[in-house]
Design an enzyme around this catalytic site. Structure first.
Site, PDB file in Angstrom:
ATOM      1  N   CYS A   2      21.351  40.564 -32.311  1.00  0.00           N
ATOM      2  CA  CYS A   2      20.433  40.616 -33.334  1.00  0.00           C
ATOM      3  C   CYS A   2      20.186  42.332 -33.304  1.00  0.00           C
ATOM      4  CB  CYS A   2      18.818  39.820 -33.269  1.00  0.00           C
ATOM      5  SG  CYS A   2      19.221  38.065 -33.161  1.00  0.00           S
ATOM      6  N   ARG A  27      27.311  44.218 -33.896  1.00  0.00           N
ATOM      7  CA  ARG A  27      27.062  43.721 -32.801  1.00  0.00           C
ATOM      8  C   ARG A  27      26.181  42.079 -33.430  1.00  0.00           C
ATOM      9  NH1 ARG A  27      23.381  45.513 -28.655  1.00  0.00           N
ATOM     10  NH2 ARG A  27      21.999  44.059 -29.021  1.00  0.00           N
ATOM     11  N   TRP A  77      20.887  37.124 -36.288  1.00  0.00           N
ATOM     12  CA  TRP A  77      21.915  36.523 -36.000  1.00  0.00           C
ATOM     13  C   TRP A  77      21.313  34.678 -35.635  1.00  0.00           C
ATOM     14  CZ3 TRP A  77      24.053  32.979 -32.183  1.00  0.00           C
ATOM     15  CH2 TRP A  77      25.382  33.685 -32.256  1.00  0.00           C
ATOM     16  N   ASN A 103      14.097  40.206 -30.850  1.00  0.00           N
ATOM     17  CA  ASN A 103      15.391  39.395 -29.984  1.00  0.00           C
ATOM     18  C   ASN A 103      15.072  38.350 -29.067  1.00  0.00           C
ATOM     19  OD1 ASN A 103      17.288  41.629 -32.465  1.00  0.00           O
ATOM     20  ND2 ASN A 103      17.419  42.428 -30.549  1.00  0.00           N
ATOM     21  N   GLY A 104      16.383  37.442 -29.131  1.00  0.00           N
ATOM     22  CA  GLY A 104      15.840  36.519 -28.019  1.00  0.00           C
ATOM     23  C   GLY A 104      14.806  35.159 -28.527  1.00  0.00           C
ATOM     24  N   GLU A 498      44.465  36.894 -23.097  1.00  0.00           N
ATOM     25  CA  GLU A 498      43.277  37.649 -23.544  1.00  0.00           C
ATOM     26  C   GLU A 498      44.223  37.757 -25.311  1.00  0.00           C
ATOM     27  OE1 GLU A 498      40.956  40.632 -25.154  1.00  0.00           O
ATOM     28  OE2 GLU A 498      41.030  39.218 -23.741  1.00  0.00           O
ATOM     29  N   LYS A 502      42.046  37.342 -28.574  1.00  0.00           N
ATOM     30  CA  LYS A 502      41.852  38.386 -30.128  1.00  0.00           C
ATOM     31  C   LYS A 502      42.519  37.655 -31.345  1.00  0.00           C
ATOM     32  CE  LYS A 502      39.789  41.164 -27.934  1.00  0.00           C
ATOM     33  NZ  LYS A 502      39.504  40.646 -27.171  1.00  0.00           N
ATOM     34  N   GLU A 505      39.717  35.705 -32.135  1.00  0.00           N
ATOM     35  CA  GLU A 505      38.330  36.554 -32.677  1.00  0.00           C
ATOM     36  C   GLU A 505      38.694  37.155 -34.227  1.00  0.00           C
ATOM     37  OE1 GLU A 505      36.205  38.067 -29.274  1.00  0.00           O
ATOM     38  OE2 GLU A 505      37.959  39.226 -29.660  1.00  0.00           O
ATOM     39  N   HIS A 521      54.649  21.526 -20.251  1.00  0.00           N
ATOM     40  CA  HIS A 521      53.745  20.374 -20.190  1.00  0.00           C
ATOM     41  C   HIS A 521      53.132  20.030 -21.080  1.00  0.00           C
ATOM     42  CE1 HIS A 521      55.544  20.323 -15.959  1.00  0.00           C
ATOM     43  NE2 HIS A 521      55.680  21.764 -15.693  1.00  0.00           N
ATOM     44  N   LYS A 620      28.590  41.347 -31.035  1.00  0.00           N
ATOM     45  CA  LYS A 620      29.460  42.731 -29.614  1.00  0.00           C
ATOM     46  C   LYS A 620      28.189  41.593 -28.732  1.00  0.00           C
ATOM     47  CE  LYS A 620      31.821  45.533 -27.999  1.00  0.00           C
ATOM     48  NZ  LYS A 620      33.091  44.867 -28.076  1.00  0.00           N
TER      49      LYS A 620
END
Length: 625
Positions: A2, A27, A77, A103-104, A498, A502, A505, A521, A620
């Site tokens: 947020c 964010r 968010w 926020n939180g 990574e 990407k 995401e 495997h 973010k």
């Protein structure tokens, strides 16, 4: 996650607040809102809020205008309650005497809600934030404050009411509070969620991220946990829960408008991919000592003698930072010969692993606010282990709480999918490997050679970026595929992880990274003509092994995209598509080989029409567990 923005005394508060919210879009959010009032007179606080993007909020305000020169704003968010108009912030307390953005997470919100409902308060949302607003309203009523007397006493009685409210909350918060009956002041409060106060241009400001203050604030102070800031148009005062009034340490805001715009690129992510050569130079600047063939750091806060005693290193992080930690494990163990463990921060915070007494922790984080990483750092710090941070954001919570650390100096990273922070983290870890190696058994000649390779790196990354157009054509060929495999070995196993992250995401395509030899495997069952495999194929002692893995994919009809060193001839016989990058020593390969994978994810996401910089469901800075 947020975002919070606030201002007092700015001539066009609405314009600033909307611009600040747009700066915080990266964010991640699903609703937005604004509360405005006038500093000169006590009257109703005007609120406009809506689910959806900021453009929808702008349309709402155009249809139902508001004005004022003091206000707070928020991008949410969702945690408690879905993404609806009712759940969007700000929330009003009592009969409108208080407006709160938050926020939180408030962990005891249910019990507080029950108590407040018993006192006659009606809740209009499902959020934990509305509980804070009503609680403050109730405590204001119980205190029977006279507004004129409160102002005469420098708002000290108001501070006491806010402290009383915070003492009843359990959880984390970054708060901005606006008052109907105290029209010239905003109160900010912080515990576990970032909050920054800014001053400049005849006004004062509040935000959860410094990027929202670029162009308006000259100086900023990062609030610490358990601090409350009183902000008027003329002054800022900071109070600590245990210490009373404290002197804020304002610093110059070292950020320009060019840091928070796309600079002519189509997206922030593409801009930040192309900023990597410069970011790597910044990460190295001042950290190489040719006289002793080693690295040097100014903020570790541990002597060489203390670091010489380290017998085990724990690297912890989340997501991309965890992948950087895996790269660091290979680098440190290969160069410094120190055992390294890489732990998911979300797991480490709840585990009780047996650790050697001469263990040191490095918490790796871009934002410095990641809740799980912060909790892991606090747990090991509580147990007495030295805790250091590798972080990109000056003044962030982890940077403040760690015993020492290293800043990346990568510059603001706006795109949700991390790019330049990852490569900068890998470079800093390579510098740490050199530093620890020279404290032990690494020779002067070997250290000098490593430094030579490090100094070549920005130019090699710049050359790797020349593959952009080739990668775009490959993306156009494969963007409709629904599954990808990423395969690499040794130093490039983390690169494969990574690269897959990407793609997941920002394009919403399922992708998995594996050590290339592990492909048979299990993952080989996924191979078909619609599942491309992206191989990382540098020259080296496992080159022939990875070629054999490619043959196994080829035999089953799977398309192959190979990232190879320039001049490779063998891979052309097997792969459907080849991407060439400059040759580089193995301990730096992830920094070069990730470049085409970042570009591949980007171009596939663009081809699929995805919102590259603001992918769905992601934030973010993940400040909740």
């Amino acid at each position: 996650m947020c975002g919070i923005v606030g201002c007092v005394g700015y001539s066009n508060a609405l314009e600033f607040l909307l611009a600040g919210l747009r700066r915080l879009e990266y964010r991640g959010y699903d609703s937005a809102g604004i509360a405005l009032a006038h500093m000169e007179r006590a009257e109703a606080i005007h609120v406009r809020k809506t689910a959806g993007r900021i453009d929808r909020l702008v349309s709402l305000i155009e249809a139902h205008p508001i004005s004022g020169n003091i206000g707070i704003a928020h991008t949410r968010w969702a945690t408690h309650g879905g993404a609806t108009d009712r759940n969007a912030h700000p929330h009003l307390g009592g009969d409108g005497e208080v407006a709160v953005v938050h926020n939180g997470v408030i962990e005891n919100c249910d019990s507080l809600r029950t108590r407040l409902e018993g006192l006659g308060y009606t809740f209009r949302s499902e959020t934990d934030t509305e509980v804070i607003a009503h609680l403050i309203a109730q405590l204001l009523r119980e205190a029977h404050l006279d507004p004129q007397e409160v102002v005469a006493k420098g708002y000290t009685p108001l501070v006491q009411v806010i402290q009383s409210a915070l003492s009843q909350l359990r959880g984390t918060w970054g708060l901005a509070i606006l008052f109907r009956d105290y029209p010239g002041i905003i109160v900010g409060a912080r515990l576990g969620s970032p909050l920054i106060v800014g001053t400049g241009n005849g006004a004062n400001f509040l935000a959860s991220d410094a990027s929202a203050l670029v162009g308006v604030a000259d100086n900023v102070v990062f609030l610490s946990d358990n601090e409350i800031a009183l902000i008027t148009g003329e002054w800022v005062r900071v109070y600590h829960r245990d210490q009373g009034r404290v002197q804020p340490d304002f610093r110059r805001l070292d950020m320009s408008a060019s840091d928070v715009d796309t600079g002519g690129f189509a997206h922030f992510m593409l801009k930040e991919i192309y900023e990597q050569p410069e970011a790597l130079k910044n990460a190295m600047r001042g950290r190489i000592d040719l006289d002793v063939a080693s690295a040097k750091f100014g903020g570790l806060n541990l002597s060489p003698q203390q670091l010489r005693q380290v017998e085990r290193i724990v690297l912890t992080g989340c997501g991309t930072s965890w992948h950087a930690g895996l790269v660091g494990e290979y680098q440190i163990e290969a160069i410094a010969r120190i055992p390294v463990e890489v732990e998911y921060a979300s797991e480490l915070r709840y585990r009780n692993p047996p650790l050697h007494r001469n263990t040191i922790l490095f918490a790796i984080t871009q934002s410095g606010e990641t809740a799980d990483t912060l909790a892991a750092l606090r747990e090991l710090k509580r147990k007495g282990y030295p805790t250091l941070a590798i972080c990109n954001v000056v003044g962030s919570t982890i940077a403040q709480e760690a015993d020492g650390g290293i800043y990346l100096h990568a510059g603001p990273e706006i795109g949700v999918a991390s790019t330049k922070a990852f490569t900068s983290q890998c470079l800093v870890l390579a510098l740490l490997a050199l530093y620890f190696g020279r404290l032990r058994d690494l020779s002067f000649e070997a250290g000098t050679r490593i430094i030579e390779k490090l100094r070549e790196l920005p130019n090699l990354v710049a050359r790797a970026l020349e593959c952009d157009e080739k990668v775009r054509r490959i993306a156009d060929r494969f963007y409709q595929c629904r599954n990808f495999l990423y395969l690499g070995r040794q130093f490039n196993f983390p690169t494969a992880l990574e690269g897959a992250l990407k793609l997941k995401e920002i394009s919403y395509i399922h992708a998995e990274g594996y050590p290339a030899a592990e492909m048979k495997h299990g993952p080989i069952a996924l191979v078909d003509e619609q599942t491309p495999s992206v191989f990382l194929l540098p020259q080296g002692h496992v080159y022939e092994k990875v070629l054999a893995n490619m043959q196994e994919i080829k035999a089953r009809g799977g398309p192959i995209i190979a990232v190879v060193e320039e001049g490779d001839q063998e891979a052309w016989r097997i792969a459907d598509e080849i991407i060439e990058v400059p040759a580089v020593d193995d301990f730096l390969q992830p920094i070069v080989f990730i470049i085409p994978l970042q570009l591949l994810a980007y171009h596939i996401a663009v081809a699929r029409g995805c919102d590259v910089d603001k992918p769905r469901n992601l934030a973010k800075s993940v400040t909740v567990e």
